[in-house]
Design a protein around this motif. Structure first.
Motif, PDB file in Angstrom:
ATOM      1  N   TRP A 130       1.317  -1.493   0.552  1.00 59.88           N
ATOM      2  CA  TRP A 130      -0.226   0.253  -0.380  1.00 59.88           C
ATOM      3  C   TRP A 130       0.560   0.793   0.117  1.00 59.88           C
ATOM      4  CZ3 TRP A 130      -5.073  -0.633  -0.593  1.00 59.88           C
ATOM      5  CH2 TRP A 130      -5.903  -1.462  -0.315  1.00 59.88           C
ATOM      6  N   PHE A 131       0.458   2.002  -0.644  1.00 62.10           N
ATOM      7  CA  PHE A 131       1.600   3.532  -0.696  1.00 62.10           C
ATOM      8  C   PHE A 131       0.298   4.588  -0.585  1.00 62.10           C
ATOM      9  CE2 PHE A 131       3.811   6.875  -3.286  1.00 62.10           C
ATOM     10  CZ  PHE A 131       4.690   7.765  -1.877  1.00 62.10           C
ATOM     11  N   LEU A 132       0.239   5.090   0.445  1.00 58.34           N
ATOM     12  CA  LEU A 132      -0.620   6.625   1.418  1.00 58.34           C
ATOM     13  C   LEU A 132       1.023   7.728   1.274  1.00 58.34           C
ATOM     14  CD1 LEU A 132      -1.465   3.248   1.806  1.00 58.34           C
ATOM     15  CD2 LEU A 132      -3.252   4.794   3.471  1.00 58.34           C
ATOM     16  N   PRO A 133       0.445   7.968   0.318  1.00 58.54           N
ATOM     17  CA  PRO A 133       1.809   9.315   0.376  1.00 58.54           C
ATOM     18  C   PRO A 133       1.053  10.066   1.449  1.00 58.54           C
ATOM     19  CG  PRO A 133       0.882   9.394  -1.644  1.00 58.54           C
ATOM     20  CD  PRO A 133       0.560   8.104  -0.717  1.00 58.54           C
ATOM     21  N   PRO A 134       1.462  10.862   2.398  1.00 59.20           N
ATOM     22  CA  PRO A 134       1.482  11.914   3.579  1.00 59.20           C
ATOM     23  C   PRO A 134       1.101  13.390   2.436  1.00 59.20           C
ATOM     24  CG  PRO A 134       3.910  11.120   4.055  1.00 59.20           C
ATOM     25  CD  PRO A 134       3.626  11.141   2.503  1.00 59.20           C
ATOM     26  N   ARG A 135      -0.143  13.582   2.963  1.00 58.99           N
ATOM     27  CA  ARG A 135      -1.118  14.791   2.164  1.00 58.99           C
ATOM     28  C   ARG A 135      -0.497  16.132   2.487  1.00 58.99           C
ATOM     29  NH1 ARG A 135      -5.325  14.937   6.896  1.00 58.99           N
ATOM     30  NH2 ARG A 135      -4.893  13.272   7.357  1.00 58.99           N
ATOM     31  N   ASP A 136       0.604  16.410   3.054  1.00 61.44           N
ATOM     32  CA  ASP A 136       1.423  17.394   3.231  1.00 61.44           C
ATOM     33  C   ASP A 136       2.995  17.373   2.695  1.00 61.44           C
ATOM     34  OD1 ASP A 136       2.449  15.706   5.143  1.00 61.44           O
ATOM     35  OD2 ASP A 136       3.111  17.031   6.857  1.00 61.44           O
ATOM     36  N   HIS A 137       3.131  16.227   2.192  1.00 60.24           N
ATOM     37  CA  HIS A 137       4.544  16.480   1.378  1.00 60.24           C
ATOM     38  C   HIS A 137       4.011  16.647  -0.409  1.00 60.24           C
ATOM     39  CE1 HIS A 137       5.903  14.336   4.665  1.00 60.24           C
ATOM     40  NE2 HIS A 137       7.142  15.705   4.921  1.00 60.24           N
ATOM     41  N   TRP A 138       4.895  17.588  -0.878  1.00 62.65           N
ATOM     42  CA  TRP A 138       4.870  17.462  -2.029  1.00 62.65           C
ATOM     43  C   TRP A 138       5.378  15.944  -3.278  1.00 62.65           C
ATOM     44  CZ3 TRP A 138       5.917  22.674  -4.295  1.00 62.65           C
ATOM     45  CH2 TRP A 138       4.822  24.205  -3.257  1.00 62.65           C
ATOM     46  N   GLY A 139       6.563  15.977  -2.567  1.00 64.48           N
ATOM     47  CA  GLY A 139       6.918  15.006  -3.295  1.00 64.48           C
ATOM     48  C   GLY A 139       7.866  14.031  -2.204  1.00 64.48           C
ATOM     49  N   ALA A 140       8.278  12.750  -2.079  1.00 57.68           N
ATOM     50  CA  ALA A 140       9.533  12.455  -1.087  1.00 57.68           C
ATOM     51  C   ALA A 140       9.997  10.909  -1.786  1.00 57.68           C
ATOM     52  CB  ALA A 140       8.818  12.100   0.504  1.00 57.68           C
ATOM     53  N   ILE A 141      11.136  10.513  -1.327  1.00 55.46           N
ATOM     54  CA  ILE A 141      11.629   9.130  -2.174  1.00 55.46           C
ATOM     55  C   ILE A 141      11.339   8.214  -0.610  1.00 55.46           C
ATOM     56  CG2 ILE A 141      13.031   7.828  -2.539  1.00 55.46           C
ATOM     57  CD1 ILE A 141      14.448  10.172  -3.809  1.00 55.46           C
ATOM     58  N   ARG A 142      10.552   7.343  -1.121  1.00 55.51           N
ATOM     59  CA  ARG A 142      10.053   5.720  -0.547  1.00 55.51           C
ATOM     60  C   ARG A 142      11.289   4.858  -0.807  1.00 55.51           C
ATOM     61  NH1 ARG A 142       9.318   9.749   2.412  1.00 55.51           N
ATOM     62  NH2 ARG A 142       7.152  10.524   3.462  1.00 55.51           N
ATOM     63  N   CYS A 143      11.479   3.804   0.699  1.00 56.05           N
ATOM     64  CA  CYS A 143      11.806   2.351   0.218  1.00 56.05           C
ATOM     65  C   CYS A 143      10.476   1.064   0.263  1.00 56.05           C
ATOM     66  CB  CYS A 143      12.572   1.906   1.752  1.00 56.05           C
ATOM     67  SG  CYS A 143      14.721   2.810   0.347  1.00 56.05           S
ATOM     68  N   PHE A 144      10.324   0.411  -0.615  1.00 55.78           N
ATOM     69  CA  PHE A 144       9.111  -0.516  -0.089  1.00 55.78           C
ATOM     70  C   PHE A 144      10.309  -1.458  -0.326  1.00 55.78           C
ATOM     71  CE2 PHE A 144       7.445   2.999  -3.268  1.00 55.78           C
ATOM     72  CZ  PHE A 144       5.980   2.637  -2.436  1.00 55.78           C
ATOM     73  N   PRO A 145       9.571  -2.316   1.082  1.00 56.86           N
ATOM     74  CA  PRO A 145       9.809  -3.852   1.162  1.00 56.86           C
ATOM     75  C   PRO A 145       9.770  -4.904  -0.257  1.00 56.86           C
ATOM     76  CG  PRO A 145       8.112  -3.594   2.429  1.00 56.86           C
ATOM     77  CD  PRO A 145       8.225  -2.094   1.874  1.00 56.86           C
ATOM     78  N   VAL A 146      10.446  -5.620  -0.614  1.00 57.82           N
ATOM     79  CA  VAL A 146      10.200  -6.138  -1.995  1.00 57.82           C
ATOM     80  C   VAL A 146      10.805  -7.622  -1.738  1.00 57.82           C
ATOM     81  CG1 VAL A 146      10.356  -6.527  -4.131  1.00 57.82           C
ATOM     82  CG2 VAL A 146      10.217  -3.978  -2.701  1.00 57.82           C
ATOM     83  N   GLN A 147      10.254  -8.150  -1.464  1.00 58.52           N
ATOM     84  CA  GLN A 147      10.699  -9.628  -2.002  1.00 58.52           C
ATOM     85  C   GLN A 147      11.250 -10.072  -3.194  1.00 58.52           C
ATOM     86  OE1 GLN A 147      10.808 -11.399   1.350  1.00 58.52           O
ATOM     87  NE2 GLN A 147       9.411  -9.959   1.710  1.00 58.52           N
ATOM     88  N   THR A 148      12.110 -10.598  -2.784  1.00 56.11           N
ATOM     89  CA  THR A 148      12.553 -11.120  -4.398  1.00 56.11           C
ATOM     90  C   THR A 148      12.173 -11.546  -5.490  1.00 56.11           C
ATOM     91  OG1 THR A 148      14.753 -13.514  -3.268  1.00 56.11           O
ATOM     92  CG2 THR A 148      15.270 -10.832  -3.408  1.00 56.11           C
ATOM     93  N   LYS A 149      12.674 -12.136  -6.275  1.00 57.45           N
ATOM     94  CA  LYS A 149      12.194 -13.095  -7.443  1.00 57.45           C
ATOM     95  C   LYS A 149      12.150 -14.693  -6.740  1.00 57.45           C
ATOM     96  CE  LYS A 149      11.098 -15.044 -11.807  1.00 57.45           C
ATOM     97  NZ  LYS A 149      11.716 -14.868 -13.518  1.00 57.45           N
ATOM     98  N   LYS A 150      13.370 -15.236  -6.124  1.00 52.86           N
ATOM     99  CA  LYS A 150      14.075 -17.032  -4.971  1.00 52.86           C
ATOM    100  C   LYS A 150      12.004 -16.680  -4.148  1.00 52.86           C
ATOM    101  CE  LYS A 150      18.255 -17.178  -5.688  1.00 52.86           C
ATOM    102  NZ  LYS A 150      19.494 -17.459  -4.586  1.00 52.86           N
ATOM    103  N   GLN A 151      12.167 -15.299  -3.671  1.00 49.59           N
ATOM    104  CA  GLN A 151      11.039 -15.767  -2.886  1.00 49.59           C
ATOM    105  C   GLN A 151       9.549 -15.491  -3.238  1.00 49.59           C
ATOM    106  OE1 GLN A 151      12.973 -12.516  -0.186  1.00 49.59           O
ATOM    107  NE2 GLN A 151      13.032 -12.912   1.394  1.00 49.59           N
TER     108      GLN A 151
END
Length: 162
Positions: A38-59
């Motif tokens: 789920w990506f719910l950017p904060p309403r008070d930010h114009w932009g940001a960089i976020r890391c998303f926890p991503v499993q590898t293809k192996k997993q």
């Protein structure tokens, strides 16, 4: 739907949808939890960089993760409408409608997602959202037509809406 003034309406809508979908569908989504974020950017930010926890293809066996984006603009809507949107987007994920949008399948995919939303028990919320959308589209179309007519009037062209 229980409104909680202490909670972001987008989070409240997610909880409401997950609470109400049938157990079988909830279990399927829970088994696929590593496939989406789920990506719910904060309403008070114009932009940001976020890391998303991503499993590898192996997993996971998948070469991608699906990001379900819920815009901060949703917070200006009634909770019933946000619930309908969350259910609709989660239905697309459940039906594996992700990747590039196929123009030939777009209407078919939308109908299938909408049917799943109804099957999950969100028919009332979906109907309210559609009614709101129709009213907004009508207002938008009238504003566009008025602007177009004013533009033409300045150039001496007769208005279409008269």
């Amino acid at each position: 739907i229980v409104e909680n003034p202490q909670m972001d309406p987008r989070n409240a809508a997610i909880i409401e949808v997950l609470r109400r979908i049938p157990e079988k569908d909830y279990a399927e989504l829970a088994n696929r939890i590593d496939e989406f974020v789920w990506f719910l950017p904060p309403r008070d930010h114009w932009g940001a960089i976020r890391c998303f926890p991503v499993q590898t293809k192996k997993q996971t066996g998948e070469d991608h993760v699906v990001i379900i984006y819920l815009s901060p603009i949703l917070e200006k809507m009634a909770l019933v409408s946000i619930v309908a949107i969350v259910a609709h987007e989660l239905a697309h994920f459940s039906l594996k409608h992700f990747g590039r949008v196929n123009p030939e399948r777009f209407k078919e995919d939308e109908k299938a997602a909408e049917q799943l939303v109804v099957d999950w028990g969100f028919e009332r919320e979906s109907a309210k959202l559609k009614a709101t959308g129709k009213r907004l589209n009508t207002l938008y179309e009238k504003r566009v037509q008025k602007a177009h007519d004013e533009f033409n009037k300045r150039r001496g062209i007769k208005a279409q809406s008269q």
